[in-house]
Enzyme design. Structure first.
Site, short mmCIF file in Angstrom:
data_model
loop_
_atom_site.label_atom_id
_atom_site.label_comp_id
_atom_site.label_asym_id
_atom_site.label_seq_id
_atom_site.Cartn_x
_atom_site.Cartn_y
_atom_site.Cartn_z
N ASP A 88 45.16 41.59 43.32
CA ASP A 88 44.08 42.23 42.56
C ASP A 88 42.86 42.54 43.42
OD1 ASP A 88 45.02 42.66 39.97
OD2 ASP A 88 44.51 40.63 39.28
N ARG A 113 42.83 34.72 41.23
CA ARG A 113 41.92 35.57 41.99
C ARG A 113 40.86 34.77 42.76
NH1 ARG A 113 39.79 40.94 39.28
NH2 ARG A 113 39.52 41.35 41.51
N ARG A 161 35.23 36.68 30.72
CA ARG A 161 35.28 36.23 32.11
C ARG A 161 33.99 35.51 32.54
NH1 ARG A 161 39.38 39.19 35.02
NH2 ARG A 161 41.07 39.43 33.53
N HIS A 190 35.95 43.25 30.66
CA HIS A 190 34.82 43.26 31.59
C HIS A 190 33.80 44.28 31.06
CE1 HIS A 190 37.05 41.89 35.51
NE2 HIS A 190 36.21 40.95 35.15
N CYS A 284 36.28 49.69 38.73
CA CYS A 284 36.82 48.40 39.18
C CYS A 284 37.10 48.41 40.68
CB CYS A 284 38.13 48.08 38.45
SG CYS A 284 37.97 47.93 36.69
N1 ARG Z 1 43.74 42.62 37.17
C1 ARG Z 1 42.32 42.48 37.37
C2 ARG Z 1 41.78 41.34 36.51
O1 ARG Z 1 42.24 41.19 35.41
C3 ARG Z 1 41.62 43.76 37.05
C4 ARG Z 1 40.15 43.73 37.34
C5 ARG Z 1 39.44 44.98 36.98
N2 ARG Z 1 38.15 44.99 37.49
C6 ARG Z 1 37.06 45.37 36.80
N3 ARG Z 1 35.94 45.44 37.43
N4 ARG Z 1 37.11 45.59 35.52
O2 ARG Z 1 40.92 40.61 36.92
#
Ligand code: ARG
Length: 291
Positions: A88, A113, A161, A190, A284
């Site tokens: 990612d 991550r 998040r 996000h 992203c």
């Molecule tokens: N697969 C990543 C996650 O879920 C995607 C992140 C996307 N990034 C963003 N800035 N929205 O963390």
């Protein structure tokens, strides 16, 4: 090598006054990470499905086109080295959030991550950012933070998040007031999947992604905002990057592109269909460096 810009997405209806000339772009500096090791091996958001095949070569081509688009617009793109085992990492927006030469580092919510944060911190250290702050609380950088310079405020998402305590920490570190916003729809996990900054004073967002109270706060602070619909948001149209005139957004977000054009901005659609499989698009993949 000079890149050619993809054609702008179709313009505003002819009955509207042409406003394009007033819109002054400001050159930006971005940090991006090529999707060399991109894959969908786990599912940490509603878009990811490990049983769907990903074409890494196509992803890389699409990413190169995004980078070339920024460069053709006169922006500077720095590149972070991708790392094996961190599929990612292409979503570079999540690695930090910077304002006025201060970078507030990330701390990822999901263990998959977590190691990305160190690579981002290393980049800032190696590139002369003496003020990079290690966070005490979980936050996913520009994924959940957006700066609106004309309003003198940072907008900050929480709910999926970023820990709301990171909002206060970011305010202390960056010295800019932070307005916390609650995200309520797991498809828009996000802030940058539901809101972006069009110019120094104006934002564009999908109200349905936010709690009723957060919608009220946004309406009060940004009465002139461009409101997007659910279909725009599902096309990742809010995951866009604007320089104050040119708005780079997913090519699939055609209806939002038309509305952006009506406001006198120039939409530029880019296809990032492979990267959408990981739950991300234009924004992203792009961290803005505000030195
Ligand atoms: N697969 C990543 C996650 O879920 C995607 C992140 C996307 N990034 C963003 N800035 N929205 O963390």
């Amino acid at each position: 090598m000079t890149a050619t810009l993809p054609p702008a997405v179709s313009a505003a209806p002819s009955s509207l006054p042409a406003l394009t000339t007033d819109r002054a772009p400001r050159p930006r500096t971005f940090l991006m990470c090529p999707p060399e090791y991109f894959a969908v091996e786990y599912a940490i958001n509603a878009w990811m499905d490990p049983s769907v095949a990903v074409d890494a070569a196509v992803a890389l081509r699409q990413w190169e086109n995004l980078r070339a688009t920024y460069e053709a617009l006169g922006h500077t793109v720095h590149v972070l080295d991708p790392q094996p085992g961190l599929p990612d990492m292409v979503y570079a927006a999540n690695g930090a959030f910077s304002v006025g030469g201060i970078a507030y580092g990330a701390r990822f919510h999901h263990p998959e991550r977590a190691a990305e944060a160190t690579h981002h911190a290393g980049w800032y250290a190696a590139n002369g950012w003496r003020r990079h702050h290690e966070p005490s609380y979980t936050n996913e950088g520009e994924g959940d933070f957006a700066y609106v310079p004309g309003a003198g405020v940072v907008l900050a998402g929480t709910g999926f998040r970023t820990d709301p305590r990171a909002h206060g920490e970011a305010q202390d570190v960056l010295g800019v007031p932070v307005l916390g916003l609650r995200l309520v729809d797991p498809r828009f996990y996000h802030l940058d999947t539901a809101l972006f900054v069009l110019d120094d004073h104006t934002i564009c967002y999908f109200p349905g992604a936010f709690s009723a109270r957060s919608q009220r706060a946004l309406r009060r602070l940004f009465p002139d905002a461009l409101l997007a619909g659910e279909s725009d948001a599902l096309a990742f149209g809010l995951n866009a990057v604007s320089d104050g005139r040119h708005v780079v957004l997913p090519a699939q977000a055609t209806s939002l592109a038309g509305r952006i054009a009506e406001r006198g901005f120039t939409p530029i659609g880019v296809d990032l269909s492979e990267l959408r499989k990981g739950g991300g698009s234009v924004k992203c993949c792009t961290a803005e460096l505000r030195g």
